[in-house]
Design a protein around this motif. Structure first.
Motif, PDB file in Angstrom:
ATOM      1  N   ARG A 106       4.317 -14.062  14.619  1.00 15.02           N
ATOM      2  CA  ARG A 106       5.159 -15.071  13.769  1.00 15.02           C
ATOM      3  C   ARG A 106       4.569 -14.694  12.307  1.00 15.02           C
ATOM      4  NH1 ARG A 106       8.410 -18.503  16.485  1.00 15.02           N
ATOM      5  NH2 ARG A 106       7.844 -18.981  18.499  1.00 15.02           N
ATOM      6  N   GLU A 107       3.417 -14.854  12.048  1.00 19.49           N
ATOM      7  CA  GLU A 107       2.833 -14.720  10.671  1.00 19.49           C
ATOM      8  C   GLU A 107       3.086 -13.301  10.145  1.00 19.49           C
ATOM      9  OE1 GLU A 107      -1.210 -15.671  11.436  1.00 19.49           O
ATOM     10  OE2 GLU A 107      -0.978 -17.704  11.395  1.00 19.49           O
ATOM     11  N   LEU A 108       3.066 -12.202  11.060  1.00 16.63           N
ATOM     12  CA  LEU A 108       3.594 -11.037  10.341  1.00 16.63           C
ATOM     13  C   LEU A 108       4.940 -10.833  10.298  1.00 16.63           C
ATOM     14  CD1 LEU A 108       1.388  -8.855  12.992  1.00 16.63           C
ATOM     15  CD2 LEU A 108       0.960  -9.160  10.417  1.00 16.63           C
ATOM     16  N   CYS A 109       5.927 -11.428  11.041  1.00 12.61           N
ATOM     17  CA  CYS A 109       7.323 -11.532  10.925  1.00 12.61           C
ATOM     18  C   CYS A 109       7.579 -12.023   9.364  1.00 12.61           C
ATOM     19  CB  CYS A 109       7.810 -12.140  11.957  1.00 12.61           C
ATOM     20  SG  CYS A 109       8.033 -11.485  13.666  1.00 12.61           S
ATOM     21  N   GLN A 110       6.696 -13.357   9.166  1.00 12.48           N
ATOM     22  CA  GLN A 110       6.977 -13.953   7.859  1.00 12.48           C
ATOM     23  C   GLN A 110       6.804 -13.103   6.714  1.00 12.48           C
ATOM     24  OE1 GLN A 110       4.709 -17.491   8.110  1.00 12.48           O
ATOM     25  NE2 GLN A 110       6.145 -18.584   9.329  1.00 12.48           N
ATOM     26  N   VAL A 111       5.682 -12.094   6.827  1.00  9.39           N
ATOM     27  CA  VAL A 111       5.396 -11.225   5.716  1.00  9.39           C
ATOM     28  C   VAL A 111       6.415 -10.167   5.675  1.00  9.39           C
ATOM     29  CG1 VAL A 111       3.850  -9.320   5.109  1.00  9.39           C
ATOM     30  CG2 VAL A 111       2.896 -11.460   6.130  1.00  9.39           C
ATOM     31  N   VAL A 112       7.193  -9.804   6.843  1.00  6.86           N
ATOM     32  CA  VAL A 112       8.135  -8.879   6.696  1.00  6.86           C
ATOM     33  C   VAL A 112       9.464  -9.414   5.980  1.00  6.86           C
ATOM     34  CG1 VAL A 112       9.830  -7.388   8.046  1.00  6.86           C
ATOM     35  CG2 VAL A 112       7.384  -7.615   8.727  1.00  6.86           C
ATOM     36  N   GLN A 113       9.635 -10.710   6.298  1.00  9.36           N
ATOM     37  CA  GLN A 113      10.764 -11.324   5.815  1.00  9.36           C
ATOM     38  C   GLN A 113      10.702 -11.798   4.086  1.00  9.36           C
ATOM     39  OE1 GLN A 113      11.163 -14.677   8.638  1.00  9.36           O
ATOM     40  NE2 GLN A 113      12.996 -13.709   9.220  1.00  9.36           N
ATOM     41  N   GLN A 114       9.512 -11.529   3.559  1.00 15.79           N
ATOM     42  CA  GLN A 114       9.419 -11.959   2.287  1.00 15.79           C
ATOM     43  C   GLN A 114      10.010 -10.830   1.364  1.00 15.79           C
ATOM     44  OE1 GLN A 114       5.082 -12.038   1.664  1.00 15.79           O
ATOM     45  NE2 GLN A 114       5.139 -14.254   2.676  1.00 15.79           N
ATOM     46  N   ARG A 115      10.377  -9.675   1.640  1.00 12.49           N
ATOM     47  CA  ARG A 115      10.964  -8.532   0.803  1.00 12.49           C
ATOM     48  C   ARG A 115      11.411  -7.639   1.817  1.00 12.49           C
ATOM     49  NH1 ARG A 115       6.315  -6.337  -2.762  1.00 12.49           N
ATOM     50  NH2 ARG A 115       8.222  -5.129  -3.656  1.00 12.49           N
ATOM     51  N   VAL A 116      12.314  -6.664   1.183  1.00  9.51           N
ATOM     52  CA  VAL A 116      13.128  -5.583   1.839  1.00  9.51           C
ATOM     53  C   VAL A 116      11.955  -4.547   1.827  1.00  9.51           C
ATOM     54  CG1 VAL A 116      15.492  -6.497   1.389  1.00  9.51           C
ATOM     55  CG2 VAL A 116      14.309  -4.700  -0.121  1.00  9.51           C
ATOM     56  N   HIS A 117      12.146  -3.413   2.577  1.00 14.59           N
ATOM     57  CA  HIS A 117      11.421  -2.197   2.845  1.00 14.59           C
ATOM     58  C   HIS A 117      10.121  -2.642   3.310  1.00 14.59           C
ATOM     59  CE1 HIS A 117      14.720  -0.208   0.680  1.00 14.59           C
ATOM     60  NE2 HIS A 117      14.324  -0.801  -0.310  1.00 14.59           N
ATOM     61  N   ARG A 118       9.904  -3.579   4.203  1.00  8.96           N
ATOM     62  CA  ARG A 118       8.515  -3.990   4.865  1.00  8.96           C
ATOM     63  C   ARG A 118       9.065  -3.921   6.324  1.00  8.96           C
ATOM     64  NH1 ARG A 118       5.637  -9.192   1.929  1.00  8.96           N
ATOM     65  NH2 ARG A 118       4.995  -7.546   0.179  1.00  8.96           N
ATOM     66  N   TYR A 119       8.148  -3.479   7.068  1.00  7.03           N
ATOM     67  CA  TYR A 119       8.269  -3.145   8.605  1.00  7.03           C
ATOM     68  C   TYR A 119       7.136  -3.819   9.359  1.00  7.03           C
ATOM     69  CZ  TYR A 119      11.590   0.141   6.721  1.00  7.03           C
ATOM     70  OH  TYR A 119      12.622   0.822   5.946  1.00  7.03           O
ATOM     71  N   LEU A 120       7.427  -4.214  10.671  1.00  5.18           N
ATOM     72  CA  LEU A 120       6.518  -4.733  11.592  1.00  5.18           C
ATOM     73  C   LEU A 120       6.399  -3.618  12.554  1.00  5.18           C
ATOM     74  CD1 LEU A 120       4.813  -7.022  12.557  1.00  5.18           C
ATOM     75  CD2 LEU A 120       6.562  -7.712  13.805  1.00  5.18           C
ATOM     76  N   TRP A 121       4.988  -2.849  12.516  1.00  7.56           N
ATOM     77  CA  TRP A 121       4.877  -1.731  13.597  1.00  7.56           C
ATOM     78  C   TRP A 121       3.755  -2.419  14.571  1.00  7.56           C
ATOM     79  CZ3 TRP A 121       5.615   3.263  12.806  1.00  7.56           C
ATOM     80  CH2 TRP A 121       6.339   3.856  11.616  1.00  7.56           C
ATOM     81  N   PHE A 122       4.284  -2.095  15.769  1.00  5.75           N
ATOM     82  CA  PHE A 122       3.328  -2.447  16.974  1.00  5.75           C
ATOM     83  C   PHE A 122       3.049  -0.866  17.460  1.00  5.75           C
ATOM     84  CE2 PHE A 122       5.823  -6.168  16.851  1.00  5.75           C
ATOM     85  CZ  PHE A 122       4.884  -7.084  17.207  1.00  5.75           C
ATOM     86  N   VAL A 123       1.862  -0.523  17.378  1.00  4.21           N
ATOM     87  CA  VAL A 123       1.168   0.671  17.808  1.00  4.21           C
ATOM     88  C   VAL A 123       0.606   0.527  19.246  1.00  4.21           C
ATOM     89  CG1 VAL A 123      -0.379   2.629  17.015  1.00  4.21           C
ATOM     90  CG2 VAL A 123       0.491   1.113  15.159  1.00  4.21           C
ATOM     91  N   GLY A 124       1.134   1.543  19.797  1.00  3.81           N
ATOM     92  CA  GLY A 124       0.696   1.538  21.344  1.00  3.81           C
ATOM     93  C   GLY A 124      -0.548   2.335  21.432  1.00  3.81           C
ATOM     94  N   ASP A 125      -1.038   2.163  22.576  1.00  2.00           N
ATOM     95  CA  ASP A 125      -2.309   2.889  22.995  1.00  2.00           C
ATOM     96  C   ASP A 125      -2.292   4.440  22.742  1.00  2.00           C
ATOM     97  OD1 ASP A 125      -4.967   3.230  23.755  1.00  2.00           O
ATOM     98  OD2 ASP A 125      -4.528   3.050  26.057  1.00  2.00           O
TER      99      ASP A 125
END
Length: 60
Positions: free
Chosen positions: A41-60
């Motif tokens: 949720r905290e990371l989602c809030q960072v993404v929502q603050q501005r356009v051109h931001r992305y939330l990346w989940f990096v697999g193993d």
């Protein structure tokens, strides 16, 4: 959106997809919750603050 997560692959969410991800996090059963939900949720809030931001989940 959660079904896009793969423990072995990467998943990327843009600012338009984050609200859908947040709504799915709201509907998670308590047994699936934990500290990771709060962190997501905290990371989602960072993404929502501005356009051109992305939330990346990096697999193993």
């Amino acid at each position: 959106m959660l079904r896009s997560l793969d423990p072995y692959g990467d998943a990327v969410f843009n600012h338009r997809q984050v609200p859908l991800l947040l709504s799915e996090l709201d509907r998670l059963p308590a047994a699936c919750g934990g500290d990771w939900v709060k962190q997501a949720r905290e990371l989602c809030q960072v993404v929502q603050q501005r356009v051109h931001r992305y939330l990346w989940f990096v697999g193993d």
